[in-house]
Write a protein that holds these residues in place. Structure first.
Motif, PDB file in Angstrom:
ATOM      1  N   GLN A   7       0.829  -1.204   0.000  1.00 26.19           N
ATOM      2  CA  GLN A   7       0.000   0.000   0.000  1.00 26.19           C
ATOM      3  C   GLN A   7       0.865   1.256   0.000  1.00 26.19           C
ATOM      4  OE1 GLN A   7      -2.384  -0.628   3.487  1.00 26.19           O
ATOM      5  NE2 GLN A   7      -3.936  -1.798   2.393  1.00 26.19           N
ATOM      6  N   LEU A   8       1.899   1.254   0.818  1.00 22.66           N
ATOM      7  CA  LEU A   8       2.796   2.412   0.864  1.00 22.66           C
ATOM      8  C   LEU A   8       3.498   2.600  -0.477  1.00 22.66           C
ATOM      9  CD1 LEU A   8       4.052   4.753   2.361  1.00 22.66           C
ATOM     10  CD2 LEU A   8       5.665   3.153   3.406  1.00 22.66           C
ATOM     11  N   GLY A   9       3.924   1.509  -1.087  1.00 19.52           N
ATOM     12  CA  GLY A   9       4.556   1.598  -2.400  1.00 19.52           C
ATOM     13  C   GLY A   9       3.631   2.227  -3.426  1.00 19.52           C
ATOM     14  N   ALA A  10       2.355   1.864  -3.380  1.00 16.22           N
ATOM     15  CA  ALA A  10       1.371   2.438  -4.312  1.00 16.22           C
ATOM     16  C   ALA A  10       1.178   3.927  -4.055  1.00 16.22           C
ATOM     17  CB  ALA A  10       0.042   1.695  -4.198  1.00 16.22           C
ATOM     18  N   LEU A  12       3.380   5.977  -2.663  1.00 22.09           N
ATOM     19  CA  LEU A  12       4.606   6.659  -3.073  1.00 22.09           C
ATOM     20  C   LEU A  12       4.653   6.834  -4.587  1.00 22.09           C
ATOM     21  CD1 LEU A  12       7.268   5.037  -0.728  1.00 22.09           C
ATOM     22  CD2 LEU A  12       6.180   7.275  -0.500  1.00 22.09           C
ATOM     23  N   GLU A  13       4.240   5.798  -5.311  1.00 28.45           N
ATOM     24  CA  GLU A  13       4.240   5.881  -6.769  1.00 28.45           C
ATOM     25  C   GLU A  13       3.251   6.932  -7.253  1.00 28.45           C
ATOM     26  OE1 GLU A  13       5.940   5.168 -10.298  1.00 28.45           O
ATOM     27  OE2 GLU A  13       6.597   4.337  -8.390  1.00 28.45           O
ATOM     28  N   ALA A  14       2.081   6.977  -6.629  1.00 29.11           N
ATOM     29  CA  ALA A  14       1.054   7.956  -7.010  1.00 29.11           C
ATOM     30  C   ALA A  14       1.506   9.377  -6.737  1.00 29.11           C
ATOM     31  CB  ALA A  14      -0.248   7.664  -6.272  1.00 29.11           C
ATOM     32  N   ARG A  15       2.250   9.562  -5.676  1.00 24.78           N
ATOM     33  CA  ARG A  15       2.677  10.921  -5.302  1.00 24.78           C
ATOM     34  C   ARG A  15       3.961  11.352  -5.995  1.00 24.78           C
ATOM     35  NH1 ARG A  15       1.084  10.764   1.107  1.00 24.78           N
ATOM     36  NH2 ARG A  15      -1.153  10.582   0.718  1.00 24.78           N
ATOM     37  N   LYS A  16       4.608  10.433  -6.666  1.00 27.38           N
ATOM     38  CA  LYS A  16       5.872  10.726  -7.338  1.00 27.38           C
ATOM     39  C   LYS A  16       5.741  11.918  -8.284  1.00 27.38           C
ATOM     40  CE  LYS A  16       8.782   7.334  -8.912  1.00 27.38           C
ATOM     41  NZ  LYS A  16       9.219   6.264  -9.828  1.00 27.38           N
ATOM     42  N   ASN A  17       4.634  11.983  -8.997  1.00 26.30           N
ATOM     43  CA  ASN A  17       4.443  13.039  -9.994  1.00 26.30           C
ATOM     44  C   ASN A  17       3.434  14.087  -9.563  1.00 26.30           C
ATOM     45  OD1 ASN A  17       6.274  11.887 -11.908  1.00 26.30           O
ATOM     46  ND2 ASN A  17       4.745  10.294 -12.244  1.00 26.30           N
ATOM     47  N   ALA A  18       3.104  14.106  -8.281  1.00 22.17           N
ATOM     48  CA  ALA A  18       2.182  15.119  -7.764  1.00 22.17           C
ATOM     49  C   ALA A  18       2.904  16.464  -7.681  1.00 22.17           C
ATOM     50  CB  ALA A  18       1.672  14.707  -6.381  1.00 22.17           C
ATOM     51  N   SER A  19       2.157  17.464  -7.323  1.00 19.14           N
ATOM     52  CA  SER A  19       2.735  18.795  -7.142  1.00 19.14           C
ATOM     53  C   SER A  19       3.612  18.800  -5.890  1.00 19.14           C
ATOM     54  CB  SER A  19       1.615  19.823  -6.993  1.00 19.14           C
ATOM     55  OG  SER A  19       2.130  21.028  -6.485  1.00 19.14           O
ATOM     56  N   ALA A  20       4.788  19.356  -6.019  1.00 16.05           N
ATOM     57  CA  ALA A  20       5.699  19.443  -4.877  1.00 16.05           C
ATOM     58  C   ALA A  20       5.125  20.313  -3.765  1.00 16.05           C
ATOM     59  CB  ALA A  20       7.054  19.978  -5.317  1.00 16.05           C
ATOM     60  N   ASP A  21       4.210  21.199  -4.112  1.00 14.08           N
ATOM     61  CA  ASP A  21       3.567  22.055  -3.107  1.00 14.08           C
ATOM     62  C   ASP A  21       2.577  21.281  -2.245  1.00 14.08           C
ATOM     63  OD1 ASP A  21       4.960  24.244  -4.053  1.00 14.08           O
ATOM     64  OD2 ASP A  21       3.343  24.869  -5.395  1.00 14.08           O
ATOM     65  N   SER A  22       2.069  20.164  -2.780  1.00 12.81           N
ATOM     66  CA  SER A  22       1.032  19.428  -2.057  1.00 12.81           C
ATOM     67  C   SER A  22       1.512  18.101  -1.489  1.00 12.81           C
ATOM     68  CB  SER A  22      -0.161  19.169  -2.977  1.00 12.81           C
ATOM     69  OG  SER A  22       0.221  18.287  -4.029  1.00 12.81           O
ATOM     70  N   SER A  23       2.744  17.690  -1.813  1.00 11.06           N
ATOM     71  CA  SER A  23       3.217  16.362  -1.403  1.00 11.06           C
ATOM     72  C   SER A  23       4.696  16.404  -1.031  1.00 11.06           C
ATOM     73  CB  SER A  23       3.002  15.361  -2.540  1.00 11.06           C
ATOM     74  OG  SER A  23       3.678  14.150  -2.289  1.00 11.06           O
ATOM     75  N   TYR A  24       4.978  15.942   0.178  1.00 11.45           N
ATOM     76  CA  TYR A  24       6.367  15.837   0.629  1.00 11.45           C
ATOM     77  C   TYR A  24       7.138  14.872  -0.275  1.00 11.45           C
ATOM     78  CZ  TYR A  24      10.350  14.521   3.545  1.00 11.45           C
ATOM     79  OH  TYR A  24      11.614  14.250   4.013  1.00 11.45           O
ATOM     80  N   VAL A  25       6.517  13.754  -0.623  1.00 10.13           N
ATOM     81  CA  VAL A  25       7.167  12.759  -1.484  1.00 10.13           C
ATOM     82  C   VAL A  25       7.499  13.380  -2.842  1.00 10.13           C
ATOM     83  CG1 VAL A  25       6.838  10.559  -2.703  1.00 10.13           C
ATOM     84  CG2 VAL A  25       6.153  10.783  -0.304  1.00 10.13           C
ATOM     85  N   GLU A  66      12.012   6.237  14.551  1.00  7.64           N
ATOM     86  CA  GLU A  66      13.102   6.563  13.628  1.00  7.64           C
ATOM     87  C   GLU A  66      13.286   5.478  12.577  1.00  7.64           C
ATOM     88  OE1 GLU A  66      14.269   9.422  13.345  1.00  7.64           O
ATOM     89  OE2 GLU A  66      13.801  10.324  15.280  1.00  7.64           O
ATOM     90  N   THR A  67      13.067   4.228  12.949  1.00  9.94           N
ATOM     91  CA  THR A  67      13.148   3.140  11.975  1.00  9.94           C
ATOM     92  C   THR A  67      12.056   3.295  10.920  1.00  9.94           C
ATOM     93  OG1 THR A  67      14.150   1.637  13.593  1.00  9.94           O
ATOM     94  CG2 THR A  67      13.137   0.619  11.660  1.00  9.94           C
ATOM     95  N   ALA A  68      10.869   3.699  11.339  1.00 12.63           N
ATOM     96  CA  ALA A  68       9.790   3.962  10.376  1.00 12.63           C
ATOM     97  C   ALA A  68      10.207   5.063   9.398  1.00 12.63           C
ATOM     98  CB  ALA A  68       8.498   4.328  11.102  1.00 12.63           C
ATOM     99  N   ASP A  69      10.829   6.126   9.906  1.00 10.73           N
ATOM    100  CA  ASP A  69      11.323   7.193   9.030  1.00 10.73           C
ATOM    101  C   ASP A  69      12.377   6.668   8.056  1.00 10.73           C
ATOM    102  OD1 ASP A  69       9.709   9.154  10.106  1.00 10.73           O
ATOM    103  OD2 ASP A  69      11.309  10.145  11.225  1.00 10.73           O
ATOM    104  N   LEU A  70      13.281   5.831   8.554  1.00 13.35           N
ATOM    105  CA  LEU A  70      14.335   5.257   7.710  1.00 13.35           C
ATOM    106  C   LEU A  70      13.732   4.378   6.624  1.00 13.35           C
ATOM    107  CD1 LEU A  70      17.270   4.656   6.974  1.00 13.35           C
ATOM    108  CD2 LEU A  70      17.280   2.936   8.818  1.00 13.35           C
ATOM    109  N   TRP A  71      12.807   3.523   6.998  1.00 11.00           N
ATOM    110  CA  TRP A  71      12.162   2.657   6.005  1.00 11.00           C
ATOM    111  C   TRP A  71      11.422   3.501   4.976  1.00 11.00           C
ATOM    112  CZ3 TRP A  71       9.597  -2.252   8.506  1.00 11.00           C
ATOM    113  CH2 TRP A  71      10.573  -3.020   9.147  1.00 11.00           C
ATOM    114  N   PHE A  72      10.680   4.510   5.451  1.00 11.50           N
ATOM    115  CA  PHE A  72       9.923   5.371   4.549  1.00 11.50           C
ATOM    116  C   PHE A  72      10.835   6.013   3.515  1.00 11.50           C
ATOM    117  CE2 PHE A  72       8.445   9.594   3.363  1.00 11.50           C
ATOM    118  CZ  PHE A  72       7.195   9.307   2.842  1.00 11.50           C
TER     119      PHE A  72
END
Length: 110
Positions: A7-10, A12-25, A66-72
């Motif tokens: 689910q997280l991979g999906a 991340l993929e969806a947000r890859k091409n989102a607006s940088a203003d609306s998505s940290y990813v 912190e491990t969650a942040d690293l994995w993310f």
């Protein structure tokens, strides 16, 4: 467990091409691989420090956070390189019947 990674991979993929203003990813992807790697390194150090603190305090909550942040951030890195979380799970599964010493010995030396 792998459902969460899928689910997280999906996401991340969806947000890859989102607006940088609306998505940290999206903002990380826009800044490029070096910025993503910087974040992975930063989170790795924070994870190590939290683990050292957890050993002395007996409280693992910060090391889990912190491990969650690293994995993310590692998953963002993989996404940037065109890989999905399943690739890492497949590699771990491949190693499952190998001892750690055998796996390390099987690597080619560079």
């Amino acid at each position: 467990m792998s459902d969460v990674l899928k689910q997280l991979g999906a996401v991340l993929e969806a947000r890859k091409n989102a607006s940088a203003d609306s998505s940290y990813v999206a903002s990380l992807h826009q800044k490029g691989l070096n910025k993503i790697l910087e974040k992975v390194g930063e989170e790795a150090v924070e994870t190590v420090l939290a683990a050292k603190d957890a050993k002395s305090s007996g409280d693992n909550s910060d090391v889990i956070y912190e491990t969650a942040d690293l994995w993310f951030h590692s998953l963002v890195m993989l996404s940037h390189l065109g890989e999905e979380p399943q690739a890492v799970l497949d590699e771990l599964a491949r190693r499952f019947d190998l001892s750690g010493l055998e796996e390390k010995a099987s690597r080619t030396k560079s």
